[in-house]
Design a protein around this motif. Structure first.
Motif, PDB file in Angstrom:
ATOM      1  N   VAL A 181       0.844  -1.197   0.000  1.00 50.74           N
ATOM      2  CA  VAL A 181       0.000   0.000   0.000  1.00 50.74           C
ATOM      3  C   VAL A 181       0.879   1.246   0.000  1.00 50.74           C
ATOM      4  O   VAL A 181       0.629   2.207  -0.746  1.00 50.74           O
ATOM      5  CB  VAL A 181      -0.953   0.001   1.216  1.00 50.74           C
ATOM      6  N   ALA A 182       1.928   1.231   0.806  1.00 49.65           N
ATOM      7  CA  ALA A 182       2.841   2.376   0.868  1.00 49.65           C
ATOM      8  C   ALA A 182       3.498   2.624  -0.480  1.00 49.65           C
ATOM      9  O   ALA A 182       3.604   3.777  -0.941  1.00 49.65           O
ATOM     10  CB  ALA A 182       3.904   2.135   1.935  1.00 49.65           C
ATOM     11  N   ARG A 183       3.939   1.563  -1.145  1.00 54.50           N
ATOM     12  CA  ARG A 183       4.616   1.720  -2.429  1.00 54.50           C
ATOM     13  C   ARG A 183       3.661   2.256  -3.494  1.00 54.50           C
ATOM     14  O   ARG A 183       4.055   3.069  -4.339  1.00 54.50           O
ATOM     15  CB  ARG A 183       5.206   0.367  -2.861  1.00 54.50           C
ATOM     16  N   ILE A 184       2.419   1.792  -3.470  1.00 54.11           N
ATOM     17  CA  ILE A 184       1.433   2.305  -4.430  1.00 54.11           C
ATOM     18  C   ILE A 184       1.237   3.800  -4.240  1.00 54.11           C
ATOM     19  O   ILE A 184       1.188   4.569  -5.213  1.00 54.11           O
ATOM     20  CB  ILE A 184       0.099   1.547  -4.292  1.00 54.11           C
ATOM     21  N   ILE A 185       1.141   4.238  -2.993  1.00 51.85           N
ATOM     22  CA  ILE A 185       0.956   5.674  -2.721  1.00 51.85           C
ATOM     23  C   ILE A 185       2.154   6.472  -3.229  1.00 51.85           C
ATOM     24  O   ILE A 185       1.992   7.532  -3.842  1.00 51.85           O
ATOM     25  CB  ILE A 185       0.731   5.900  -1.212  1.00 51.85           C
ATOM     26  N   SER A 186       3.359   5.975  -3.003  1.00 47.01           N
ATOM     27  CA  SER A 186       4.550   6.663  -3.504  1.00 47.01           C
ATOM     28  C   SER A 186       4.570   6.699  -5.028  1.00 47.01           C
ATOM     29  O   SER A 186       4.966   7.703  -5.633  1.00 47.01           O
ATOM     30  CB  SER A 186       5.818   5.973  -2.989  1.00 47.01           C
ATOM     31  N   GLU A 187       4.143   5.607  -5.660  1.00 42.99           N
ATOM     32  CA  GLU A 187       4.157   5.545  -7.120  1.00 42.99           C
ATOM     33  C   GLU A 187       3.092   6.446  -7.746  1.00 42.99           C
ATOM     34  O   GLU A 187       3.241   6.886  -8.881  1.00 42.99           O
ATOM     35  CB  GLU A 187       3.993   4.102  -7.591  1.00 42.99           C
ATOM     36  N   ILE A 188       2.016   6.715  -7.024  1.00 40.78           N
ATOM     37  CA  ILE A 188       1.034   7.697  -7.499  1.00 40.78           C
ATOM     38  C   ILE A 188       1.710   9.057  -7.641  1.00 40.78           C
ATOM     39  O   ILE A 188       1.581   9.745  -8.668  1.00 40.78           O
ATOM     40  CB  ILE A 188      -0.166   7.774  -6.538  1.00 40.78           C
ATOM     41  N   ALA A 189       2.460   9.449  -6.612  1.00 41.27           N
ATOM     42  CA  ALA A 189       3.185  10.726  -6.682  1.00 41.27           C
ATOM     43  C   ALA A 189       4.252  10.691  -7.763  1.00 41.27           C
ATOM     44  O   ALA A 189       4.478  11.689  -8.463  1.00 41.27           O
ATOM     45  CB  ALA A 189       3.810  11.042  -5.321  1.00 41.27           C
ATOM     46  N   HIS A 190       4.919   9.558  -7.918  1.00 44.38           N
ATOM     47  CA  HIS A 190       5.960   9.415  -8.940  1.00 44.38           C
ATOM     48  C   HIS A 190       5.380   9.672 -10.328  1.00 44.38           C
ATOM     49  O   HIS A 190       5.972  10.396 -11.144  1.00 44.38           O
ATOM     50  CB  HIS A 190       6.555   8.009  -8.849  1.00 44.38           C
ATOM     51  N   SER A 191       4.221   9.094 -10.600  1.00 44.23           N
ATOM     52  CA  SER A 191       3.620   9.264 -11.926  1.00 44.23           C
ATOM     53  C   SER A 191       3.155  10.694 -12.158  1.00 44.23           C
ATOM     54  O   SER A 191       3.139  11.167 -13.293  1.00 44.23           O
ATOM     55  CB  SER A 191       2.442   8.295 -12.103  1.00 44.23           C
ATOM     56  N   TRP A 192       2.777  11.391 -11.095  1.00 44.86           N
ATOM     57  CA  TRP A 192       2.318  12.776 -11.233  1.00 44.86           C
ATOM     58  C   TRP A 192       3.470  13.768 -11.336  1.00 44.86           C
ATOM     59  O   TRP A 192       3.375  14.768 -12.044  1.00 44.86           O
ATOM     60  CB  TRP A 192       1.458  13.165 -10.022  1.00 44.86           C
ATOM     61  N   THR A 193       4.546  13.521 -10.620  1.00 44.20           N
ATOM     62  CA  THR A 193       5.586  14.542 -10.445  1.00 44.20           C
ATOM     63  C   THR A 193       6.922  14.188 -11.066  1.00 44.20           C
ATOM     64  O   THR A 193       7.782  15.059 -11.229  1.00 44.20           O
ATOM     65  CB  THR A 193       5.830  14.801  -8.944  1.00 44.20           C
ATOM     66  N   GLY A 194       7.148  12.910 -11.386  1.00 38.56           N
ATOM     67  CA  GLY A 194       8.469  12.486 -11.838  1.00 38.56           C
ATOM     68  C   GLY A 194       9.468  12.352 -10.704  1.00 38.56           C
ATOM     69  O   GLY A 194      10.665  12.169 -10.939  1.00 38.56           O
ATOM     70  N   ILE A 195       8.990  12.404  -9.454  1.00 38.23           N
ATOM     71  CA  ILE A 195       9.852  12.281  -8.276  1.00 38.23           C
ATOM     72  C   ILE A 195       9.603  10.908  -7.651  1.00 38.23           C
ATOM     73  O   ILE A 195       8.477  10.576  -7.284  1.00 38.23           O
ATOM     74  CB  ILE A 195       9.557  13.387  -7.252  1.00 38.23           C
TER      75      ILE A 195
END
Length: 326
Positions: A181-195
Motif C-alpha cells: 500500500v505504501a509503495r502504491i501511494i509513492s508511485e502515485i506521486a511518482h507518476s504525477w511529479t516524476g519524483i
C-alpha cells in the motif's frame, strides 16, 4: 442519427472480441497455474482507490488549501472528521487486502480485519505528527526558493511538496507493516511529479525538493534535517549484492546517508552506502561514490581529480558490478 449509430456500433464478433477473451483467459490461467494461484487469484490493493484516499487525507490535513476553500470556522472540524472517516474506511479495506495477499503468499492464516484495524488506529494517531512535519517542509520550501511568494503557493503548486506529502503518508504505512500500500501511494506521486521516493527511505524535517523532476531516493537512504535536493538528483545503490546462490539480497543498506543541512544540486548522482557530512554542498552533475566529511564542497572538477580507489568503509564486501538505483 441511426446511420451514424450503425457505423460506430459494431458487434463483438466484428472486432473478434470472443477470440481475444478466450486467448487472454488461457494466458491468465497458465500464469496463475505457474504461480500455484489457480484456486486463489491475487486480490491486490487498488491504485485507483488509494489515489482518492490520499486526496482525502491531504484535504483532512490541510482543509482550507487542499479541501474546501469556503469552509467556515464552525464547519472545519466537521469537514475534517467526515473526510478523514471516509479516507480511513477506504484505507482499511486496502490494508486488509494486502494482509490477505501476504498471508496467502506465505501459506499462513491471518486475522486480517483485526490486524488492519490495529494498523489504521496507529496510522490515525500518526497524522497530527505528519501534519507538523509537513509544516516544516513547507517552511523550508518557502525559505529555499526566492520565487515562492507564500507558503500556500508552495503547497498547491510545487511538485516537490506533492511528492513529500505522499512520501510522509506512505512512510508511516511502510513502518506499520503494509509496504505494498505504501509503495502504491509513492508511485502515485511518482507518476504525477516524476519524483521517485521509496517509502522505506528515512527523511528528516524541513525537507525541500526544488523543481524535482527526475529525483530518485532509494529504499535505504537516510536524510537528516534541512536537506535540499534539486532536479535529477539520484540517491541510489552502487551495485547489487548477491548471496552464495546468486540470488539478490534484499533490504541491506545500500543507499547514501545525507546528514543535516546538505544541499545537492541538479543532476548529481550519489551511489552506495556513503555518508555526506553535515553542511556539505554537492555541485551539479557530480558523480560521487565515496563519503565526504562535514562542510565539504564537491564539484565536478574535484571529483575528476580524486583517486577512484577511494571507497566508503561501510561498503558491502560482496558486491557485483551492476548499477542499481532502486
Amino acid at each position: 442519427m441511426k446511420i451514424m449509430n450503425s457505423i460506430y456500433s459494431k458487434t463483438n464478433s466484428h472486432w473478434g472480441v470472443e477470440q481475444c477473451v478466450a486467448s487472454l483467459r488461457q494466458l491468465r490461467l497458465e500464469s496463475l497455474e505457474s504461480r500455484k494461484r489457480l484456486e486463489h487469484p491475487p486480490r491486490l490493493p487498488s491504485r485507483k482507490i488509494l489515489t482518492g484516499t490520499v486526496d482525502q487525507l491531504g484535504a483532512a490535513l490541510f482543509p482550507h488549501r487542499l479541501g474546501k476553500p469556503d469552509l467556515s470556522a464552525e464547519a472545519v472540524d466537521y469537514f475534517v472528521g467526515h473526510t478523514l472517516a471516509g479516507a480511513l474506511n477506504d484505507l482499511f479495506q486496502q490494508v486488509r487486502l494486502e494482509l490477505i495477499f501476504k498471508a496467502e503468499q506465505q501459506g499462513l492464516k491471518t486475522e486480517s480485519d483485526i490486524e488492519a484495524e490495529a494498523i489504521i488506529h496507529q496510522f490515525t494517531a500518526k497524522l497530527p505528527g505528519i501534519r507538523a512535519v509537513l509544516d516544516t517542509d513547507l517552511q523550508a520550501a518557502y525559505e529555499g526558493d526566492p520565487s515562492a511568494s507564500n507558503i500556500d503557493e508552495v503547497l498547491v503548486c510545487y511538485p516537490g511538496l506533492t511528492a513529500v506529502v505522499h512520501y510522509r503518508l506512505a512512510h508511516a504505512l511502510y513502518e506499520l507493516g503494509v509496504p505494498l500500500v505504501a509503495r502504491i501511494i509513492s508511485e502515485i506521486a511518482h507518476s504525477w511529479t516524476g519524483i521517485d521516493i521509496h517509502p522505506g527511505a528515512q527523511i528528516g524535517n524541513s525537507f525541500f525538493i526544488d523543481h524535482g523532476t527526475g529525483v530518485v531516493i532509494g529504499e535505504t537512504a537516510i536524510l537528516g534535517q534541512h536537506v535540499r535536493l534539486y532536479q535529477a538528483v539520484t540517491l541510489g545503490a552502487k551495485r547489487f549484492t548477491e548471496d552464495e546462490n546468486g540470488v539478490l539480497v534484499k533490504g541491506y543498506p545500500r543507499h547514501p546517508i545525507l546528514e543535516d543541512n546538505v544541499v545537492v544540486y541538479a543532476g548529481a548522482t550519489l551511489l552506495g552506502r556513503i555518508t555526506i557530512g553535515a553542511g556539505s554542498v554537492i555541485g551539479g552533475n557530480v558523480w560521487l561514490t565515496h563519503s565526504v566529511p562535514p562542510g565539504s564542497h564537491i564539484t565536478q572538477a574535484q571529483v575528476h581529480t580524486e583517486q577512484p580507489s577511494k571507497v566508503s568503509p561501510q561498503s558491502s564486501p560482496v558486491e557485483q558490478q551492476r548499477p542499481e538505483l532502486n
